[in-house]
Design a protein around this motif. Structure first.
Motif, PDB file in Angstrom:
ATOM      1  N   ALA A 111       0.829  -1.207   0.000  1.00 48.27           N
ATOM      2  CA  ALA A 111       0.000   0.000   0.000  1.00 48.27           C
ATOM      3  C   ALA A 111       0.863   1.257   0.000  1.00 48.27           C
ATOM      4  N   LEU A 112       1.922   1.266   0.797  1.00 47.79           N
ATOM      5  CA  LEU A 112       2.819   2.425   0.839  1.00 47.79           C
ATOM      6  C   LEU A 112       3.515   2.619  -0.501  1.00 47.79           C
ATOM      7  N   ALA A 201      -5.756 -14.987  -7.344  1.00 47.23           N
ATOM      8  CA  ALA A 201      -6.718 -14.150  -6.618  1.00 47.23           C
ATOM      9  C   ALA A 201      -7.069 -12.978  -7.531  1.00 47.23           C
ATOM     10  N   LEU A 202      -8.363 -12.790  -7.765  1.00 46.99           N
ATOM     11  CA  LEU A 202      -8.856 -11.720  -8.638  1.00 46.99           C
ATOM     12  C   LEU A 202      -9.707 -10.772  -7.809  1.00 46.99           C
ATOM     13  N   LEU A 203      -9.379  -9.470  -7.857  1.00 45.64           N
ATOM     14  CA  LEU A 203     -10.103  -8.469  -7.075  1.00 45.64           C
ATOM     15  C   LEU A 203     -10.659  -7.400  -7.998  1.00 45.64           C
ATOM     16  N   ARG A 204     -11.951  -7.124  -7.852  1.00 41.46           N
ATOM     17  CA  ARG A 204     -12.610  -6.121  -8.670  1.00 41.46           C
ATOM     18  C   ARG A 204     -12.056  -4.732  -8.353  1.00 41.46           C
ATOM     19  N   LEU A 205     -11.896  -3.929  -9.405  1.00 44.14           N
ATOM     20  CA  LEU A 205     -11.494  -2.537  -9.264  1.00 44.14           C
ATOM     21  C   LEU A 205     -12.557  -1.656  -9.915  1.00 44.14           C
ATOM     22  N   THR A 206     -13.008  -0.648  -9.191  1.00 45.74           N
ATOM     23  CA  THR A 206     -14.003   0.287  -9.703  1.00 45.74           C
ATOM     24  C   THR A 206     -13.419   1.695  -9.617  1.00 45.74           C
ATOM     25  N   PHE A 207     -13.274   2.337 -10.757  1.00 49.34           N
ATOM     26  CA  PHE A 207     -12.597   3.637 -10.795  1.00 49.34           C
ATOM     27  C   PHE A 207     -13.557   4.815 -10.939  1.00 49.34           C
ATOM     28  N   GLY A 208     -14.802   4.552 -11.243  1.00 42.09           N
ATOM     29  CA  GLY A 208     -15.774   5.632 -11.412  1.00 42.09           C
ATOM     30  C   GLY A 208     -16.766   5.288 -12.498  1.00 42.09           C
ATOM     31  N   GLU A 209     -17.846   6.061 -12.564  1.00 44.56           N
ATOM     32  CA  GLU A 209     -18.922   5.767 -13.511  1.00 44.56           C
ATOM     33  C   GLU A 209     -18.466   5.871 -14.953  1.00 44.56           C
ATOM     34  N   GLU A 210     -17.554   6.755 -15.249  1.00 47.75           N
ATOM     35  CA  GLU A 210     -17.108   6.955 -16.625  1.00 47.75           C
ATOM     36  C   GLU A 210     -15.932   6.069 -16.994  1.00 47.75           C
ATOM     37  N   MET A 211     -15.471   5.261 -16.070  1.00 48.10           N
ATOM     38  CA  MET A 211     -14.324   4.380 -16.304  1.00 48.10           C
ATOM     39  C   MET A 211     -14.774   2.928 -16.368  1.00 48.10           C
ATOM     40  N   GLY A 231      -9.566 -15.371   4.439  1.00 45.30           N
ATOM     41  CA  GLY A 231     -10.069 -14.018   4.594  1.00 45.30           C
ATOM     42  C   GLY A 231      -9.536 -13.119   3.476  1.00 45.30           C
ATOM     43  N   THR A 232     -10.336 -12.160   3.064  1.00 45.41           N
ATOM     44  CA  THR A 232      -9.939 -11.301   1.934  1.00 45.41           C
ATOM     45  C   THR A 232      -9.842  -9.827   2.333  1.00 45.41           C
ATOM     46  N   GLU A 233      -9.880  -9.541   3.639  1.00 49.11           N
ATOM     47  CA  GLU A 233      -9.892  -8.148   4.080  1.00 49.11           C
ATOM     48  C   GLU A 233      -8.632  -7.401   3.652  1.00 49.11           C
ATOM     49  N   LEU A 234      -7.468  -8.030   3.802  1.00 46.78           N
ATOM     50  CA  LEU A 234      -6.223  -7.348   3.472  1.00 46.78           C
ATOM     51  C   LEU A 234      -6.088  -7.109   1.966  1.00 46.78           C
ATOM     52  N   LEU A 235      -6.436  -8.121   1.165  1.00 48.72           N
ATOM     53  CA  LEU A 235      -6.385  -7.927  -0.280  1.00 48.72           C
ATOM     54  C   LEU A 235      -7.414  -6.886  -0.717  1.00 48.72           C
ATOM     55  N   GLY A 236      -8.579  -6.900  -0.085  1.00 46.71           N
ATOM     56  CA  GLY A 236      -9.583  -5.886  -0.393  1.00 46.71           C
ATOM     57  C   GLY A 236      -9.103  -4.491  -0.051  1.00 46.71           C
ATOM     58  N   PHE A 237      -8.413  -4.354   1.065  1.00 45.82           N
ATOM     59  CA  PHE A 237      -7.830  -3.073   1.462  1.00 45.82           C
ATOM     60  C   PHE A 237      -6.839  -2.588   0.399  1.00 45.82           C
ATOM     61  N   LEU A 238      -6.009  -3.488  -0.104  1.00 40.56           N
ATOM     62  CA  LEU A 238      -5.028  -3.111  -1.126  1.00 40.56           C
ATOM     63  C   LEU A 238      -5.725  -2.677  -2.417  1.00 40.56           C
ATOM     64  N   ALA A 239      -6.798  -3.360  -2.778  1.00 44.44           N
ATOM     65  CA  ALA A 239      -7.549  -2.974  -3.985  1.00 44.44           C
ATOM     66  C   ALA A 239      -8.148  -1.583  -3.834  1.00 44.44           C
ATOM     67  N   ARG A 240      -8.661  -1.255  -2.635  1.00 41.88           N
ATOM     68  CA  ARG A 240      -9.217   0.085  -2.421  1.00 41.88           C
ATOM     69  C   ARG A 240      -8.135   1.160  -2.508  1.00 41.88           C
ATOM     70  N   ILE A 241      -6.940   0.859  -2.022  1.00 43.64           N
ATOM     71  CA  ILE A 241      -5.824   1.802  -2.131  1.00 43.64           C
ATOM     72  C   ILE A 241      -5.490   2.034  -3.596  1.00 43.64           C
ATOM     73  N   LEU A 242      -5.442   0.970  -4.385  1.00 40.81           N
ATOM     74  CA  LEU A 242      -5.138   1.107  -5.811  1.00 40.81           C
ATOM     75  C   LEU A 242      -6.206   1.924  -6.524  1.00 40.81           C
ATOM     76  N   GLU A 243      -7.467   1.684  -6.222  1.00 40.97           N
ATOM     77  CA  GLU A 243      -8.545   2.478  -6.815  1.00 40.97           C
ATOM     78  C   GLU A 243      -8.347   3.958  -6.502  1.00 40.97           C
ATOM     79  N   HIS A 244      -8.059   4.266  -5.250  1.00 45.51           N
ATOM     80  CA  HIS A 244      -7.853   5.652  -4.827  1.00 45.51           C
ATOM     81  C   HIS A 244      -6.696   6.284  -5.599  1.00 45.51           C
ATOM     82  N   CYS A 245      -5.601   5.564  -5.753  1.00 45.73           N
ATOM     83  CA  CYS A 245      -4.432   6.105  -6.454  1.00 45.73           C
ATOM     84  C   CYS A 245      -4.740   6.368  -7.930  1.00 45.73           C
ATOM     85  N   VAL A 246      -5.421   5.426  -8.571  1.00 47.90           N
ATOM     86  CA  VAL A 246      -5.756   5.604  -9.994  1.00 47.90           C
ATOM     87  C   VAL A 246      -6.676   6.804 -10.170  1.00 47.90           C
ATOM     88  N   ARG A 247      -7.710   6.916  -9.315  1.00 43.93           N
ATOM     89  CA  ARG A 247      -8.619   8.060  -9.439  1.00 43.93           C
ATOM     90  C   ARG A 247      -7.888   9.379  -9.213  1.00 43.93           C
TER      91      ARG A 247
END
Length: 254
Positions: A111-112, A201-211, A231-247
């Motif tokens: 994440a860092l 392991a496949l994690l969904r990424l959502t970047f926004g309505e227009e993406m 458990g998928t909490e840690l991988l889910g956390f990493l996916a949310r960080i990636l979404e935030h960075c891309v946006r």
């Protein structure tokens, strides 16, 4: 209602007179050895529920003769087995705790690294190169569904383009993560690294309505590395960080 030895013993005491002299009904209230044995056979957990009774019992030992059950030895062996089981459970718990702590540390480092990206291109490079090393997997790719304006994969190293609707078909419309313990690597997800992949392991990424929707895909050569029961909490956390960075990088370039 089933009569217990305590109930019967209580009625026996009530039926005896002063000095232990039996009253007229005492004989009918007394328990025979056969009745006690029958009750204990029908209630094998009786001594477990009343362990204090063992303190007052005179238990036979091995020298009592053939055919006599050594109850003391039985209890010792039972306690020894229980202790071994508890020690095994404790070792498993400690091992799982160490593994979870190691995984948590890796995810925090990943994440860092994402947050430290200097550009969108650098972010993609970190995802497709650094994350595999940090997370101790063989392949990490960023997958995006095709849409107008997206560059072809040959110009975007490490990014795989998927058909529209592929994310929902792979993961399921109502799910965010898919863990597969044994799989043959899919070139559509892992490109040239697909030959290495035996668990992913496949994690969904959502970047926004227009993406378009996307995936971050982790692949490893070890079957069973990812499992649907994990458990998928840690991988889910990493996916949310990636979404935030891309946006953040997309908004800064507009």
């Amino acid at each position: 209602m089933t009569q217990t030895p305590e109930d019967a013993a209580g009625r026996t005491r009530e039926a005896t007179g002063p000095g232990g002299t039996a009253s007229g009904t005492s004989r009918g209230a007394r328990l025979t050895a056969a009745e006690v044995m029958d009750y204990l056979q029908r209630h094998p957990d009786f001594l477990t529920q009343h362990p204090d009774l063992l303190d007052g019992l005179k238990l036979p030992d091995r020298r009592s003769g053939d055919g006599v059950v050594d109850l003391q030895q039985f209890m010792v062996e039972k306690l020894r087995r229980e202790l071994q089981r508890l020690r095994g459970d404790q070792d498993d718990l400690l091992s799982n705790s160490r593994d979870n702590l190691a995984t948590q540390t890796r995810v925090h480092r990943a994440a860092l690294a994402l947050l430290d990206a200097k550009s969108l291109t650098n972010l993609i490079e970190i995802v497709t190169t650094d994350l595999a090393v940090i997370l101790d997997v063989d392949v990490v790719t960023l997958c995006l569904e095709r849409s107008q304006g997206l560059t072809e994969p040959s110009r975007m190293e490490g990014v795989q383009l998927l058909d529209r609707g592929a994310v929902d078909q792979l993961i399921g419309r109502e799910h965010e993560v898919l863990l597969r313990d044994e799989v043959t690597g899919d070139p559509a997800l892992f490109g040239g690294g697909a030959g290495l992949v035996r668990s992913d392991a496949l994690l969904r990424l959502t970047f926004g309505e227009e993406m378009p929707q996307g995936l971050i895909a982790f692949g490893t050569r070890h079957p069973g590395y990812f499992d649907s029961g994990q458990g998928t909490e840690l991988l889910g956390f990493l996916a949310r960080i990636l979404e935030h960075c891309v946006r953040s990088w997309l908004s800064s370039t507009r």
